[in-house]
Design an enzyme around this catalytic site. Structure first.
Site, mmCIF file in Angstrom:
data_model
loop_
_atom_site.group_PDB
_atom_site.id
_atom_site.type_symbol
_atom_site.label_atom_id
_atom_site.label_comp_id
_atom_site.label_asym_id
_atom_site.label_seq_id
_atom_site.Cartn_x
_atom_site.Cartn_y
_atom_site.Cartn_z
ATOM 1 N N ASN A 44 4.167 -1.778 0.993
ATOM 2 C CA ASN A 44 4.412 -2.921 0.121
ATOM 3 C C ASN A 44 3.011 -3.303 -0.352
ATOM 4 O O ASN A 44 2.158 -3.652 0.461
ATOM 5 C CB ASN A 44 5.079 -4.048 0.935
ATOM 6 C CG ASN A 44 5.347 -5.280 0.122
ATOM 7 O OD1 ASN A 44 4.437 -6.045 -0.164
ATOM 8 N ND2 ASN A 44 6.604 -5.495 -0.203
ATOM 9 N N SER A 45 2.767 -3.199 -1.649
ATOM 10 C CA SER A 45 1.415 -3.380 -2.189
ATOM 11 C C SER A 45 0.881 -4.779 -1.933
ATOM 12 O O SER A 45 1.630 -5.746 -1.818
ATOM 13 C CB SER A 45 1.409 -3.115 -3.694
ATOM 14 O OG SER A 45 1.749 -1.787 -3.964
#
Length: 185
Positions: free
Chosen positions: A39-40
């Site tokens: 998840n950036s």
């Protein structure tokens, strides 16, 4: 409050992280979500969304939707008159991302299983905006072909955040800093 800040407030990251990592949601760092994916980090997602310049009512393609967080953020930005189509290659992440997304009010956003060997979702093109959350070696022609008139695409290419804008038959490309992402497959 501007649209991107409003989206971040409306779509808390914690709801799109594995339970054991939810306590890390406020950290400005990528977080592993399994299957070799992350998840950036929020600052990166914010920069990408600002470059993408999503407007209410637009059709948006979200390539590499992972946990569904970016799909939900895009759902907030396009509103109920828009459409967001997320695609993810990893089957377990498709199921998890869909489940996360269904807990939101964004019924106009969905996540689909990506077809191996096919980038995006060409059957439903054109798109006003395309967000790619995985690093390409070069701008993929297959995604450029799915971009509509006056369309914008944001993606990391060879370590550089890249903005591609289609103006009629012309394509204008600009670069906006160095970033690291998982590879686009």
């Amino acid at each position: 409050m501007d649209a991107v800040s409003s989206a971040f407030e409306a779509v808390p990251r914690a709801g799109f992280l594995p339970p054991a990592s939810q306590w890390r949601a406020d950290l400005d760092a990528p977080i592993l979500i399994g299957h070799g994916q992350t998840n950036s980090q929020p600052r990166t997602v914010e920069a990408m969304l600002r470059l993408l310049d999503v407007r209410p009512g637009q059709r948006v393609l979200d390539v590499g939707s992972g946990s569904g967080w970016t799909t939900a953020l895009l759902g907030h930005l396009v509103g109920p008159t828009g459409t967001v189509i997320g695609v993810e290659l990893e089957p377990a992440l498709v199921l998890w991302g869909r489940a996360n997304l269904r807990r939101t009010r964004f019924t106009w956003a969905d996540i689909h299983q990506a077809e191996p060997g096919t980038l995006g979702r060409p059957a439903e093109a054109p798109y006003d905006r395309v967000l790619v959350s995985a690093e390409a070696r070069e701008v993929p022609q297959a995604l450029l072909d799915q971009l509509g008139e006056e369309g914008r695409m944001v993606l990391p290419v060879a370590g550089l955040m890249t903005l591609v804008v289609r103006v009629g038959e012309e394509v204008v490309t600009s670069w906006h800093g160095h970033y690291r992402f998982v590879p686009l497959r």
